[in-house]
Design an enzyme around this catalytic site. Structure first.
Site, short mmCIF file in Angstrom:
data_model
loop_
_atom_site.label_atom_id
_atom_site.label_comp_id
_atom_site.label_asym_id
_atom_site.label_seq_id
_atom_site.Cartn_x
_atom_site.Cartn_y
_atom_site.Cartn_z
N LYS A 39 0.85 -1.20 0.00
CA LYS A 39 0.00 0.00 0.00
C LYS A 39 0.88 1.25 0.00
CE LYS A 39 -0.35 -0.07 5.05
NZ LYS A 39 -1.24 -0.07 6.23
N TYR A 265 15.13 31.14 3.88
CA TYR A 265 14.01 31.91 4.41
C TYR A 265 14.18 32.20 5.90
CZ TYR A 265 11.47 30.78 0.11
OH TYR A 265 11.08 30.68 -1.20
#
EC number: 5.1.1.1
Length: 382
Positions: A39, A265
């Site tokens: 999965k 940043y």
């Protein structure tokens, strides 16, 4: 290589390591069917390629979380048995029948609605695995009478097949686990009715820590890819696993940072001395999260600190002065004892290795290694 990519960042996936782990568990539980859980795109590593490689070496049964994941495998020629572990909307039952996908029965109400959705002229089987909730508190039934009624409903209908029954352990990877209590309750419930073809309760941790002879199948998830479910499990088993994934980038620019200059940043990093920095073309959009600021990566053999905030597509590393553009950088390594192991990355992120793998973005090209072959898959160019 069958496909190309145009960024110096990629994920190496060793399919032979995955196969070795699969075979290891096949030997450990020689009298059981190994259900390979692929999965979430094979825990981020590529479900289709993993399934295809395992099938070439004898794997016959896979599990996924959703019907979409199962159909994707069918569309790529995976013709092995498939089980959806989650709840499939009842209006989509015909799709499951069409693609020969076994489904999970979470409740009597779901089953009754499913029966209504099956066309009267249907001549194809729908395989069903009944989910029992023995302590996880997710989908599944807790009441033994409901379980009996569900099995009875299945057996009364043509083309419905009571193929399996299963449960899921809540804390098999922890000390003082409730696993044995859940296992006992599971056995008590299953023994109340006829037994189906498959009885399964062991996940990776359960498969490593308990014999589970009541069951005839195991669900192999995280350990299929070479990772222990927890440090506790790793310290208490003798089974050797081979990690299969390595996240790699490259220095695309090298420059000098002067005293007082900042990077990225928020200007959270200020140089207190002159230093050399390298920019890498990878960021949190690829799954290397902002919380990795301050971690170390392997730049051509040197341990180098990640400085400044990690951007969406780029990041900055403090490097030795001899580093040049085009040098290999390992951000997550495929060795258990590496400073860049998946577990080390998880610890830095404050999470688990499962999440680290599942966060690996689809825009990362995957390079698969198997049987002395090398094959590239680039989802963006398909």
């Amino acid at each position: 290589m069958s496909e190309k990519f145009y960024r110096a960042t990629y994920l190496n996936v060793n399919l032979d390591a995955i196969l070795a782990n699969y075979q290891n568990f096949n030997q450990l539980h020689a009298n059981k069917t190994v259900i390979s859980v692929i999965k979430a795109n094979g825990y981020g590593l590529g479900s289709v390629k993993i399934a295809q490689h395992l099938m070439r070496h004898g794997a016959t049964f896979f599990a996924v979380a959703t019907l979409d994941e199962a159909i994707e495998l069918r569309m790529h020629g995976v013709d092995a048995k498939l089980l959806v572990l989650g709840v499939v909307p009842t209006e989509d039952i015909e799709k499951a029948i069409q693609h020969r996908v076994a489904l999970t029965v979470p409740s009597k109400a779901w089953l009754k609605e499913t029966i209504k959705q099956i066309p009267d002229d249907n001549q194809k089987n729908l395989w069903l695995h009944v989910k029992l909730d023995t302590g996880m508190g997710r989908i599944g039934m807790k009441d033994i009478d409901e379980y009996k009624e569900v099995v009875d409903l299945i057996n009364k209908r043509d083309h419905l097949v009571f193929e399996g029954v299963f449960t899921h352990f809540a804390s098999a990877d922890e000390p003082g686990s409730s696993m044995n209590e859940q296992y006992t309750l599971f056995k008590e419930m299953v023994n109340q009715v006829e037994k189906p073809i498959y009885i399964h309760c062991q996940n990776s941790a359960g498969s490593l820590l308990m014999d589970g002879q009541f069951c005839n199948a195991i669900r192999l998830g995280i350990s299929l890819y070479g990772y222990y479910p927890s440090e506790y499990v790793k310290d208490n088993v003798k089974v050797h696993l081979r990690p299969s994934a390595q996240l790699v980038s490259e220095t695309v620019q090298v420059k000098t940072l002067k005293v007082g200059e900042t990077v990225s940043y928020g200007r959270t990093f200020i140089a207190d001395e002159e230093m050399t920095i390298a920019i890498l073309p990878i960021g949190y959009a690829d799954g290397y999260l902002r919380s990795m600021q301050g971690a170390f990566v392997n730049v051509n053999g040197s341990q180098c600190e990640v400085i400044g905030r990690i951007c969406m597509d780029q990041m900055i590393v403090k490097v030795p002065s001899h580093v040049k553009t085009g040098e290999k950088v390992i951000l997550m390594d495929n060795h258990v004892d590496s400073p860049q192991s998946a577990e080390a990355v998880a610890n830095k992120q404050g999470t688990i290795n499962y999440e680290v793998l599942c966060n690996l973005s689809r825009r990362l090209p995957r390079i698969y290694y198997y049987d002395n072959n090398e094959e590239v898959t680039n989802e963006l160019l398909k």
